[in-house]
Design an enzyme around this catalytic site. Structure first.
Site, PDB file in Angstrom:
ATOM      1  N   HIS A   1      18.883  -6.651   3.549  1.00  0.00           N
ATOM      2  CA  HIS A   1      17.703  -6.061   4.195  1.00  0.00           C
ATOM      3  C   HIS A   1      16.537  -6.979   3.907  1.00  0.00           C
ATOM      4  O   HIS A   1      15.950  -6.951   2.837  1.00  0.00           O
ATOM      5  CB  HIS A   1      17.387  -4.664   3.652  1.00  0.00           C
TER       6      HIS A   1
ATOM      7  N   ARG B   1      -0.718   3.816   4.734  1.00  0.00           N
ATOM      8  CA  ARG B   1      -0.396   2.471   5.224  1.00  0.00           C
ATOM      9  C   ARG B   1      -1.641   1.586   5.495  1.00  0.00           C
ATOM     10  O   ARG B   1      -1.648   0.418   5.096  1.00  0.00           O
ATOM     11  CB  ARG B   1       0.496   2.527   6.469  1.00  0.00           C
TER      12      ARG B   1
ATOM     13  N   GLY C   1      14.238  -2.874   9.059  1.00  0.00           N
ATOM     14  CA  GLY C   1      13.190  -3.856   9.348  1.00  0.00           C
ATOM     15  C   GLY C   1      12.959  -4.080  10.826  1.00  0.00           C
ATOM     16  O   GLY C   1      12.160  -4.943  11.196  1.00  0.00           O
TER      17      GLY C   1
ATOM     18  N   GLU D   1      20.449  -0.348   9.593  1.00  0.00           N
ATOM     19  CA  GLU D   1      19.857   0.653   8.708  1.00  0.00           C
ATOM     20  C   GLU D   1      18.350   0.808   8.918  1.00  0.00           C
ATOM     21  O   GLU D   1      17.555   0.575   8.003  1.00  0.00           O
ATOM     22  CB  GLU D   1      20.165   0.248   7.266  1.00  0.00           C
ATOM     23  N   PRO D   2      17.947   1.141  10.116  1.00  0.00           N
ATOM     24  CA  PRO D   2      16.506   1.244  10.360  1.00  0.00           C
ATOM     25  C   PRO D   2      15.918   2.562   9.892  1.00  0.00           C
ATOM     26  O   PRO D   2      16.600   3.592   9.892  1.00  0.00           O
ATOM     27  CB  PRO D   2      16.416   1.161  11.898  1.00  0.00           C
TER      28      PRO D   2
ATOM     29  N   CYS E   1     -12.577  10.634  -2.146  1.00  0.00           N
ATOM     30  CA  CYS E   1     -13.668  10.026  -2.890  1.00  0.00           C
ATOM     31  C   CYS E   1     -13.260   8.611  -3.296  1.00  0.00           C
ATOM     32  O   CYS E   1     -13.078   8.312  -4.480  1.00  0.00           O
ATOM     33  CB  CYS E   1     -13.977  10.912  -4.092  1.00  0.00           C
ATOM     34  N   GLU E   2     -13.046   7.774  -2.313  1.00  0.00           N
ATOM     35  CA  GLU E   2     -12.601   6.385  -2.497  1.00  0.00           C
ATOM     36  C   GLU E   2     -13.146   5.567  -1.340  1.00  0.00           C
ATOM     37  O   GLU E   2     -12.956   5.957  -0.176  1.00  0.00           O
ATOM     38  CB  GLU E   2     -11.057   6.291  -2.420  1.00  0.00           C
TER      39      GLU E   2
HETATM   40  C1  LIG Z   1      17.537  -0.881   1.788  1.00  0.00           C
HETATM   41  C2  LIG Z   1      16.627  -0.558   2.905  1.00  0.00           C
HETATM   42  N1  LIG Z   1      17.151  -0.229   4.097  1.00  0.00           N
HETATM   43  C3  LIG Z   1      16.368   0.101   5.145  1.00  0.00           C
HETATM   44  C4  LIG Z   1      14.999   0.112   5.037  1.00  0.00           C
HETATM   45  C5  LIG Z   1      14.204   0.519   6.232  1.00  0.00           C
HETATM   46  O1  LIG Z   1      13.265  -0.383   6.646  1.00  0.00           O
HETATM   47  P1  LIG Z   1      12.507  -0.108   8.027  1.00  0.00           P
HETATM   48  O2  LIG Z   1      11.958   1.257   7.967  1.00  0.00           O
HETATM   49  O3  LIG Z   1      11.467  -1.155   8.090  1.00  0.00           O
HETATM   50  O4  LIG Z   1      13.541  -0.237   9.108  1.00  0.00           O
HETATM   51  C6  LIG Z   1      14.391  -0.233   3.830  1.00  0.00           C
HETATM   52  C7  LIG Z   1      12.927  -0.224   3.699  1.00  0.00           C
HETATM   53  O5  LIG Z   1      12.315  -0.415   2.700  1.00  0.00           O
HETATM   54  C8  LIG Z   1      15.229  -0.583   2.738  1.00  0.00           C
HETATM   55  O6  LIG Z   1      14.722  -0.912   1.541  1.00  0.00           O
END
Ligand SMILES: Cc1ncc(COP(=O)(O)O)c(C=O)c1O
Length: 392
Positions: free
Chosen positions: A185, A304, A224, A265-266, A335-336
């Site tokens: 990842h 974010r 990602g 794995e998004p 308060c920042e």
């Molecule tokens: C191991 C792993 N998989 C998947 C993701 C998901 O990333 P994103 O939401 O950018 O697709 C992350 C994000 O930190 C991660 O650490």
């Protein structure tokens, strides 16, 4: 201006019913994103992006499995109906709560640090659990939308350093474990030169692992996948993205002479655009040349912008392309000084084009379905915002 995920009328009703700040998610958008990722053998949702129970239940109903990074996330997934075999625990350590949870619910693991191999072997000996493990590798380079989310290279704490892979596979074998897959990842972005490097690294790493005694049958390309937070930003070319991974899988399958399962794995890609944060303007003030709209959502609801200088487009309910606007800084009640939603990556104010606002107007902070509510805190003794998933 970004299209809103639901009609203004619906958003107004939801705000009246649940109050603000309020996270609103659209099930239709999530369904569409899952459909778009068809072609991968498995979509594994990184639930850190948004673990609202209804979001998890919806994704499960669509055949999406999950990645959990803590004991708490494992429990959230189980509570939403996931079976232990549908959850992978991915982390760079086992804290004591995670060990306890894995003792109770033996489930597949993806190990991001070498020292976890012996720790997992010991846990498995006492409480059982799959013999097959995945290793998360840091290939020595990375990528990310901000420095703090770059997940590769020596400045990233994530993953097993690629030069230690051979040793780690041998250690796993000595512990009676079988490395059956690799996970990378490292953020793909829309940069295809980078993706090609990632795919090449995956192929080389698979060969190294196999020589050392692994039996590779699963590849995980991690998450990602980007979304266009700004108007006019290109969408990820999914055809190219999928082709790069499918070809990589094909080459590895040929070299190893076996079928390989390909996972993606998004987190963000599946849910970011499904959500918006509805917030009420409580007043407008002018400080020198800067016009501030002060709203009831703060960085405790959405961190974010303050944390990464992340851009989220903001629009007012009722605003159209023809509405006259003026540059406005949108700031929260905490308060920042850093409690501002319209900043650049250096923290400088970056006003957005908003109509003349008054107390009671409702603003939408767009694309906040990922890493919004899930990163919220109760700083300044504030309650968490309510979340609503609208389906149909
Ligand atoms: C191991 C792993 N998989 C998947 C993701 C998901 O990333 P994103 O939401 O950018 O697709 C992350 C994000 O930190 C991660 O650490």
């Amino acid at each position: 201006m970004k299209a809103r995920i639901l009609p203004d009328e619906t958003l107004r009703k939801l705000a009246a019913q649940h109050g603000t700040p309020l996270y609103v998610y659209s099930a239709a958008v999530i369904r569409e994103r899952v459909r778009e990722l068809g072609g991968f053998d498995r979509i594994r949702y990184a639930q850190k992006a948004n673990a609202h129970p209804e979001v998890l239940r919806l994704l499960r109903s669509l055949g999406v499995v999950v990645d959990a990074v803590s004991a708490g996330e494992v429990r959230q997934a189980l509570a939403a109906g996931y079976q232990p075999s549908e959850i992978v625990y991915t982390a760079d350590l086992f804290d004591r709560r995670a060990l306890e949870e894995l003792r109770r619910h033996p489930l597949p693991v993806n190990l991001g640090s070498d020292f976890m191999i012996e720790q997992y072997a010991e846990l498995r000996e006492k409480s059982g659990g799959p013999r097959d493990i995945l290793l998360r590798i840091n290939p020595g380079f990375g990528h990310g939308h901000a420095r703090k989310v770059n997940t590769g290279g020596e400045t990233s704490k994530h993953g097993i350093w690629f030069e230690q892979l051979r040793d780690c596979v041998q250690r796993a074998v000595r512990c009676g474990l079988r490395v059956h897959g690799l996970h990378l990842h490292i953020g793909s972005g829309t940069d295809f030169d980078h993706l090609v490097r990632v795919c090449q690294a995956m192929e080389q790493l698979c060969m190294v692992a196999e020589e050392a005694g692994a039996h590779i049958e699963v590849l995980s390309g991690g998450g990602g996948l980007p979304i266009p937070y700004r108007m006019g930003e290109p969408r990820l070319d999914l055809v190219r993205y999928k082709a790069a991974w499918m070809e990589t899988r094909q080459r590895i399958a040929q070299r190893l002479g076996r079928t390989i399962t390909l996972e993606v794995e998004p987190g963000r890609y599946l849910v970011a655009e499904s959500g918006l944060l509805l917030t009420e303007v409580r007043g407008v003030k002018q400080s020198g040349s800067v016009r501030y709209a002060i709203v009831d959502a703060g960085f405790h609801n959405l961190i974010r912008p303050a944390m990464y200088g992340a851009y989220h487009q903001i629009s007012a309910l009722g605003q159209t392309e023809r509405t006259a606007t003026r540059p406005t800084v949108v700031a929260g009640p905490r308060c920042e000084s850093g409690d501002v939603f319209t900043v650049d990556t250096l923290g400088h104010l970056l006003p957005q084009a908003l109509p003349d606002l008054t107390c009671g107007d409702l603003l939408c902070i767009h694309d906040t379905g990922a890493y919004g509510a899930s990163m919220a805190s109760t700083y300044n003794a504030q309650p968490l915002a309510a979340e609503v998933l609208v389906d149909g």
